[in-house]
Motif scaffolding. Sequence first.
Motif, PDB file in Angstrom:
ATOM      1  N   PHE A  14       5.727   3.107  -1.105  1.00  0.00           N
ATOM      2  CA  PHE A  14       4.603   2.329  -1.590  1.00  0.00           C
ATOM      3  C   PHE A  14       4.960   0.847  -1.556  1.00  0.00           C
ATOM      4  CE2 PHE A  14       2.002   0.433  -4.951  1.00  0.00           C
ATOM      5  CZ  PHE A  14       0.747   0.809  -4.507  1.00  0.00           C
ATOM      6  N   SER A  15       6.173   0.508  -1.958  1.00  0.00           N
ATOM      7  CA  SER A  15       6.629  -0.878  -1.949  1.00  0.00           C
ATOM      8  C   SER A  15       6.683  -1.422  -0.535  1.00  0.00           C
ATOM      9  CB  SER A  15       8.011  -0.969  -2.601  1.00  0.00           C
ATOM     10  OG  SER A  15       8.502  -2.281  -2.516  1.00  0.00           O
ATOM     11  N   ILE A  16       7.139  -0.624   0.404  1.00  0.00           N
ATOM     12  CA  ILE A  16       7.193  -1.046   1.808  1.00  0.00           C
ATOM     13  C   ILE A  16       5.791  -1.294   2.329  1.00  0.00           C
ATOM     14  CG2 ILE A  16       7.755  -0.295   4.152  1.00  0.00           C
ATOM     15  CD1 ILE A  16      10.215   1.140   2.885  1.00  0.00           C
ATOM     16  N   ALA A  22       1.042  -7.361   2.897  1.00  0.00           N
ATOM     17  CA  ALA A  22       1.068  -8.799   2.596  1.00  0.00           C
ATOM     18  C   ALA A  22       1.521  -9.597   3.815  1.00  0.00           C
ATOM     19  CB  ALA A  22       1.977  -9.076   1.399  1.00  0.00           C
ATOM     20  N   ARG A  23       2.554  -9.120   4.494  1.00  0.00           N
ATOM     21  CA  ARG A  23       3.060  -9.819   5.677  1.00  0.00           C
ATOM     22  C   ARG A  23       2.020  -9.833   6.791  1.00  0.00           C
ATOM     23  NH1 ARG A  23       7.125  -6.662   7.677  1.00  0.00           N
ATOM     24  NH2 ARG A  23       6.127  -6.204   9.642  1.00  0.00           N
ATOM     25  N   PHE A  24       1.384  -8.688   7.042  1.00  0.00           N
ATOM     26  CA  PHE A  24       0.395  -8.617   8.113  1.00  0.00           C
ATOM     27  C   PHE A  24      -0.845  -9.451   7.787  1.00  0.00           C
ATOM     28  CE2 PHE A  24       2.438  -4.304   9.051  1.00  0.00           C
ATOM     29  CZ  PHE A  24       3.343  -4.868   9.934  1.00  0.00           C
ATOM     30  N   ALA A  25      -1.202  -9.549   6.520  1.00  0.00           N
ATOM     31  CA  ALA A  25      -2.334 -10.392   6.128  1.00  0.00           C
ATOM     32  C   ALA A  25      -2.011 -11.866   6.417  1.00  0.00           C
ATOM     33  CB  ALA A  25      -2.666 -10.191   4.656  1.00  0.00           C
ATOM     34  N   ARG A  26      -0.789 -12.286   6.106  1.00  0.00           N
ATOM     35  CA  ARG A  26      -0.376 -13.668   6.403  1.00  0.00           C
ATOM     36  C   ARG A  26      -0.362 -13.913   7.911  1.00  0.00           C
ATOM     37  NH1 ARG A  26       3.392 -12.441   2.443  1.00  0.00           N
ATOM     38  NH2 ARG A  26       4.994 -12.112   4.025  1.00  0.00           N
TER      39      ARG A  26
END
Length: 121
Positions: A14-16, A22-26
């Motif tokens: 879940f953390s991954i 978050a990374r892909f949204a950025r």
Amino acid sequence: MRIPRKDERRTSQFSIAADDAARFAREASVYLERALGVQWYERPGNAADLAALSLCRLRRAGAALGGAGEHGDQAVRAALAKASPETIVWIASRAISYMDESGFPEAVEPYAPREEGQPGG
């Protein structure tokens, strides 16, 4: 890939998924703005392709995070909502080009109405 339900998620996975989302949204935000005006026929892996790739990755991570495909769609809509209208039009035209060139029209055509008001099939 099967998306685990909320009660099936392990904390580390879940953390991954949260980190990935978050990374892909950025990344999507950056690549979307870089894609505006970029022609995609000249070179594979251009900014328009990378924007589309980031949105696809965001969709998968969002779906995993939320436990259903709809959550991935919501993540993509949230990323697109932050983009300029011109950028959204540009990336939508890229998506339609890809769908057209990948055989989508032929796959869906049997379901299209034959005459106005008539179902296909």
